[in-house]
Design a protein around this motif. Sequence first.
Motif, mmCIF file in Angstrom:
data_model
loop_
_atom_site.group_PDB
_atom_site.id
_atom_site.type_symbol
_atom_site.label_atom_id
_atom_site.label_comp_id
_atom_site.label_asym_id
_atom_site.label_seq_id
_atom_site.Cartn_x
_atom_site.Cartn_y
_atom_site.Cartn_z
ATOM 1 N N ALA A 404 0.877 -1.236 -0.125
ATOM 2 C CA ALA A 404 0.084 0.088 0.004
ATOM 3 C C ALA A 404 0.790 1.235 0.067
ATOM 4 C CB ALA A 404 -0.755 0.075 1.065
ATOM 5 N N TRP A 405 1.831 1.123 0.732
ATOM 6 C CA TRP A 405 2.816 2.227 0.851
ATOM 7 C C TRP A 405 3.579 2.590 -0.387
ATOM 8 C CZ3 TRP A 405 3.985 6.208 4.242
ATOM 9 C CH2 TRP A 405 5.139 7.235 3.869
ATOM 10 N N SER A 406 4.116 1.611 -1.103
ATOM 11 C CA SER A 406 4.775 1.405 -2.546
ATOM 12 C C SER A 406 3.764 2.239 -3.272
ATOM 13 C CB SER A 406 5.380 0.116 -2.788
ATOM 14 O OG SER A 406 5.892 0.591 -3.949
ATOM 15 N N THR A 407 2.620 1.579 -3.447
ATOM 16 C CA THR A 407 1.280 2.013 -4.368
ATOM 17 C C THR A 407 1.448 3.770 -4.130
ATOM 18 O OG1 THR A 407 0.595 -0.156 -4.707
ATOM 19 C CG2 THR A 407 -0.670 1.828 -5.300
ATOM 20 N N ALA A 408 1.113 4.103 -3.028
ATOM 21 C CA ALA A 408 0.833 5.399 -2.719
ATOM 22 C C ALA A 408 2.005 6.502 -3.049
ATOM 23 C CB ALA A 408 0.272 5.654 -1.347
ATOM 24 N N ARG A 409 3.122 6.018 -2.916
ATOM 25 C CA ARG A 409 4.373 6.644 -3.219
ATOM 26 C C ARG A 409 4.244 7.179 -4.745
ATOM 27 N NH1 ARG A 409 9.110 7.090 -0.363
ATOM 28 N NH2 ARG A 409 9.738 7.986 -2.178
ATOM 29 N N SER A 410 4.185 6.015 -5.526
ATOM 30 C CA SER A 410 4.176 5.932 -6.935
ATOM 31 C C SER A 410 3.103 6.685 -7.623
ATOM 32 C CB SER A 410 4.105 4.454 -7.368
ATOM 33 O OG SER A 410 3.782 4.307 -8.832
ATOM 34 N N GLN A 411 1.885 6.547 -6.924
ATOM 35 C CA GLN A 411 0.831 7.438 -7.109
ATOM 36 C C GLN A 411 0.875 8.859 -7.197
ATOM 37 O OE1 GLN A 411 -3.074 5.700 -5.739
ATOM 38 N NE2 GLN A 411 -2.777 3.745 -7.165
ATOM 39 N N TYR A 412 1.314 9.133 -5.899
ATOM 40 C CA TYR A 412 1.736 10.605 -5.703
ATOM 41 C C TYR A 412 2.700 11.182 -6.517
ATOM 42 C CZ TYR A 412 2.458 14.715 -2.992
ATOM 43 O OH TYR A 412 2.558 16.176 -2.568
ATOM 44 N N LYS A 413 3.704 10.431 -6.809
ATOM 45 C CA LYS A 413 4.697 11.127 -7.901
ATOM 46 C C LYS A 413 4.053 11.193 -9.152
ATOM 47 C CE LYS A 413 9.150 9.786 -9.708
ATOM 48 N NZ LYS A 413 10.382 8.699 -9.660
#
Length: 567
Positions: A404-413
């Motif tokens: 979930a953290w990795s997905t959120a980081r990628s989406q935010y970028k």
Amino acid sequence: MAGFDIDGARKAGYSDVEIVDHLAQQTKFNAAQARASGYSDGEILQHLTGATPGVQPAPKLRPEDTPGVGQTMLIGAGRTFDKVLDGLTQAWLGATGAGDSTKAALKSIVEEKDRTYKLLQEARPIATAVGESIPSVVATGGVGSGATALGTAGKLALTGAIPAALEYGTPEERLKRAAIGATASVVGGQVVPKALQVTGKAISNGVSALAGKVSPEVAALYQKAVSMGIPVNMAQLSDSKFVKTLASAVESMPFTGASATRQAQQDAFNRAVSRTFGEDAPKVTRDLYDAARTRLGKQFEDLSARNNLNVSPALLSDIGNVSNSATKFAMQDTNRAVTNAIDELMSKMDPATGKIPGAAYQSLDSQLSKLLKGGDEKSVYLGQLRDAIRQAMDHSITPADQAAWSTARSQYKNLKAVRDLVAKDGADGNISPALLMGRLNATQAGKETMARGGRGELGDIAQVGKQFLLDKIPNSGTAQRALALSVLGGGGLAAGADPQTVAGLMLAGATSGRLANKILNSPTSGARIMQSVAPQTLSDLLKIAPSRAAQVAGSGTGLTIADLYDR
């Protein structure tokens, strides 16, 4: 009017009709009456200026510019349909009571197309003649073995006479052509199918050459586009300049359906972009951006609240390197800002556990992000510090929250990458492929990441957009585009004809343009090009319905006449 530079006027883009009208107005000459009496614009120009009548002789086709036999036959087939469209336009103008100048404008356009096609006829007289007979053979389905000789001859005579009677010309010319067409069709209907069997391979190769080839790199991008749900048409996939010019010309014409097709592709592109930051919408509007920003912010807060930042030896080494670099090379103000940020970070650490609460990490990360907006030296060093802290937080997230953290980081970028595009041009919700690529390459780091293929799905989308969605054909000023418009039936627009002529040409052009648009955007066409296979071979045409054959042979391959001047 001696001394008038006819060649200069033509090079400037003026048609003979416009030149005659201009000179007639200057000399008070009744050009309309002269045209009604049967004089051509070339003859009128000769009378007004003493110049050599007509347009300058068209040059002979060089051997290297001459299409092969198979492709020439296809061009001839399409020329038959094109002449019928011109005849229908002429009939429409007559039914609506068009004036002499309007009819003269159409006549000038038809004569120009005839001159262009004559180049090919002179170079390949037999292939063009056989090609012009193909529509009659297709319309009858070939000569079936079960048909009676009389029945077959009757069908062939009708299918040869009717198109000839509909072509552009005077009533006497149409009647004469109908008689010749009926006779030729009966003979050709018996001979052409056998000729097609012999030359089938050459024709198939001609269509394949026309459609163009696909490089391995473009093929890989095409597969990515398909996986993202972005449709790619035949013209965008092919390396054929003619096919690309035809598609661009079709898109510029009204009532062809090309604008709706283009917008559907743009919507699919927008949707693919929106998926990279967790949304799924055909328009990337400011409201969509705000909703995604709010959602991701809440996710970071929730994930940070239940995870702690481990102050590991790797983190201490990284922030120490940033501090030493700032001390040696940065301005005093920058060095102070870096030191203060590190002190703020370490003040939040629990000495007993060596951990920093996730909420404290999130607060510092937000503060550093705000300080980076200046774009100055301070931003560079604080950006390095923030990246080191973020990397440490990535490693600190529990296994249960890692995905979930990795997905959120990628989406935010990805969301931040499109922020400026939405802020500037977000009114219509369309993401420009060119601007997206420019945004990802805006910094040296961004260029390095894109060059190494490390920008992920958004980078792939930008590559797809640049390769396939951008129209790389000039909107005007090229002979090939003008000829493509003319053959499609939109030549009146290029020739500067009056509204009534344009309306008549649009009536014919809308028909051929819609058919061309359907063929160009057919998924089958794109798939066949990927396999380096022609969309249809002549043996296929002989087996399908006449209406479908007309679409393929007439609007698809016949338009290759425009390719003769700019291959």
